[in-house]
Design an enzyme around this catalytic site. Structure first.
Site, PDB file in Angstrom:
ATOM      1  N   ARG A  90      -0.922   3.811   7.110  1.00  0.00           N
ATOM      2  CA  ARG A  90       0.060   3.858   6.016  1.00  0.00           C
ATOM      3  C   ARG A  90      -0.297   2.780   4.998  1.00  0.00           C
ATOM      4  O   ARG A  90      -0.230   1.599   5.322  1.00  0.00           O
ATOM      5  CB  ARG A  90       1.457   3.642   6.596  1.00  0.00           C
ATOM      6  CG  ARG A  90       2.588   3.791   5.597  1.00  0.00           C
ATOM      7  CD  ARG A  90       3.927   3.554   6.278  1.00  0.00           C
ATOM      8  NE  ARG A  90       5.027   3.698   5.356  1.00  0.00           N
ATOM      9  CZ  ARG A  90       5.429   2.738   4.518  1.00  0.00           C
ATOM     10  NH1 ARG A  90       4.823   1.573   4.519  1.00  0.00           N
ATOM     11  NH2 ARG A  90       6.444   2.942   3.708  1.00  0.00           N
ATOM     12  N   LYS A 129       1.400  -6.457   3.849  1.00  0.00           N
ATOM     13  CA  LYS A 129       2.488  -7.128   4.562  1.00  0.00           C
ATOM     14  C   LYS A 129       2.291  -8.636   4.616  1.00  0.00           C
ATOM     15  O   LYS A 129       1.189  -9.149   4.422  1.00  0.00           O
ATOM     16  CB  LYS A 129       2.652  -6.528   5.953  1.00  0.00           C
ATOM     17  CG  LYS A 129       3.335  -5.173   5.854  1.00  0.00           C
ATOM     18  CD  LYS A 129       3.880  -4.663   7.142  1.00  0.00           C
ATOM     19  CE  LYS A 129       4.616  -3.339   6.850  1.00  0.00           C
ATOM     20  NZ  LYS A 129       4.823  -2.547   8.032  1.00  0.00           N
TER      21      LYS A 129
HETATM   22  C1  7PJ Z   1       6.376   0.839   7.831  1.00  0.00           C
HETATM   23  C2  7PJ Z   1       7.097   2.002   7.608  1.00  0.00           C
HETATM   24  C3  7PJ Z   1       5.518   0.754   8.970  1.00  0.00           C
HETATM   25  C4  7PJ Z   1       6.202   2.988   9.488  1.00  0.00           C
HETATM   26  C5  7PJ Z   1       7.578   0.552   6.080  1.00  0.00           C
HETATM   27  C6  7PJ Z   1       6.317  -1.810   3.890  1.00  0.00           C
HETATM   28  C7  7PJ Z   1       7.646  -1.791   4.539  1.00  0.00           C
HETATM   29  N1  7PJ Z   1       7.005   3.079   8.426  1.00  0.00           N
HETATM   30  N2  7PJ Z   1       7.852   1.800   6.508  1.00  0.00           N
HETATM   31  N3  7PJ Z   1       5.464   1.867   9.763  1.00  0.00           N
HETATM   32  N4  7PJ Z   1       6.676  -0.061   6.846  1.00  0.00           N
HETATM   33  N5  7PJ Z   1       6.081   4.019  10.333  1.00  0.00           N
HETATM   34  O1  7PJ Z   1       5.785  -0.795   3.468  1.00  0.00           O
HETATM   35  O2  7PJ Z   1       5.761  -2.921   3.765  1.00  0.00           O
HETATM   36  O3  7PJ Z   1       4.852  -0.251   9.264  1.00  0.00           O
HETATM   37  S1  7PJ Z   1       8.376  -0.159   4.705  1.00  0.00           S
END
Ligand code: 7PJ
Length: 292
Positions: free
Chosen positions: A273, A234
């Site tokens: 994640r 990020k």
């Molecule tokens: C997140 C997500 C996060 C959850 C994305 C990226 C953007 N779902 N989906 N938490 N980020 N729960 O992967 O940079 O931080 S999409």
């Protein structure tokens, strides 16, 4: 947030049980033509190559991913909105192929009620919603599936979320928001131990806000819910390191490890994640080995 007692070290995911006595790793699988942090490497085309998807997922599972998070909507600031049909067309065939080929846990990254229901029928195990079931019909749809849900905090919407975000007290406001959404889920009969919380790093937050939330992870961990942490690649990492998106691996792994340590140190549990499953897993394995 009201205190509730749950067993947050295991998550019932439909027919499967996810062990959270140590951090679980969630590998990101974006089925979008314009996702911002897979570097355009895997699925930059509107057409998804089914063989490539299987190879990518197979590698993530071999590398130690506990969950695969499948998403068909880009939440990049300024990303084009996707129609319900487009989102269904992107994710459901892929999910069917994945559940037929792999015995893993699959989460569906969606805010769309129709996608939640179809994904549950196709064998998804977790609903991951960056809008915390805020879309019309999403709360009812999620409850109807009986699956665990991740409620994530976002200020405003992807198209405008990075236009000068402001908070009085970012941690307090995020906790208040998640507490309200959790209450709505509980009111509709969802079990408390089916709810995951996520501060939503980068979603309507400046670097200072993101760092305050990062420092608040141990406070969040005391709310009795597993915490989903999405820091991978990020822009906050880019800002700290002055590194573009292709140069955020070490920063991402370091932050994931620090987040896991903060959360488990406070007695909580976490799902991380990440895009880089193998490297994250290696860092976690080193940490676990040093604790023995
Ligand atoms: C997140 C997500 C996060 C959850 C994305 C990226 C953007 N779902 N989906 N938490 N980020 N729960 O992967 O940079 O931080 S999409």
């Amino acid at each position: 947030m009201n205190k509730i007692k749950t067993s947050q070290k295991r998550l019932q995911c439909g027919s499967k049980i996810l062990n959270l006595s140590k951090p679980a790793v969630m590998g990101v699988l974006n089925i979008t033509p314009d996702s911002f942090s897979d570097g355009g490497n895997v699925f930059s085309q509107a057409q998804v190559d089914p063989v490539k998807v299987l190879t990518t997922v197979s590698k993530m599972i071999d590398d130690g991913a506990d969950i695969i998070d499948l998403g068909g909507e880009s939440t990049r600031p300024g990303a084009k909105p996707v129609s319900v049909q487009q989102e269904l067309d992107r994710v459901i065939p892929v999910l069917n192929s994945l559940t037929a080929n792999f015995d893993s846990v699959f989460s569906i990254d969606t805010s769309t009620p129709e996608v939640m229901k179809e994904a549950a029928s196709a064998g998804a195990h977790i609903i991951n919603d960056v809008r915390a079931l805020g879309r019309e019909g999403a709360l009812d749809a999620a409850v109807e599936t009986g699956l665990p849900v991740c409620l994530m905090h976002m200020q405003n919407q992807p198209k405008n979320m990075q236009d000068n975000p402001e908070y009085r007290d970012v941690l307090a406001e995020v906790l208040e928001f998640l507490g309200e959404r959790r209450q709505q889920c509980l009111n509709l009969g969802m079990q408390a131990d089916q709810i995951l919380l996520d501060p939503g790093f980068g979603f309507g937050k400046t670097l200072a806000h993101n760092l305050s939330l990062f420092n608040g992870l141990s406070t969040m961990a005391k709310e009795s819910h597993p915490i989903l942490v999405g820091l991978s690649r990020k822009s906050m990492i880019g800002q700290i390191l002055d590194a573009d998106v292709n140069d955020r691996l070490i920063g991402s792994v370091t932050m994931a490890l620090l987040a896991a340590q903060a959360i488990y140190g406070a007695g909580g549990s976490a799902i991380l994640r990440v895009h880089d499953v193998k490297e994250t897993k290696q860092a976690l394995n080193i940490w676990q080995a040093t604790k023995k």
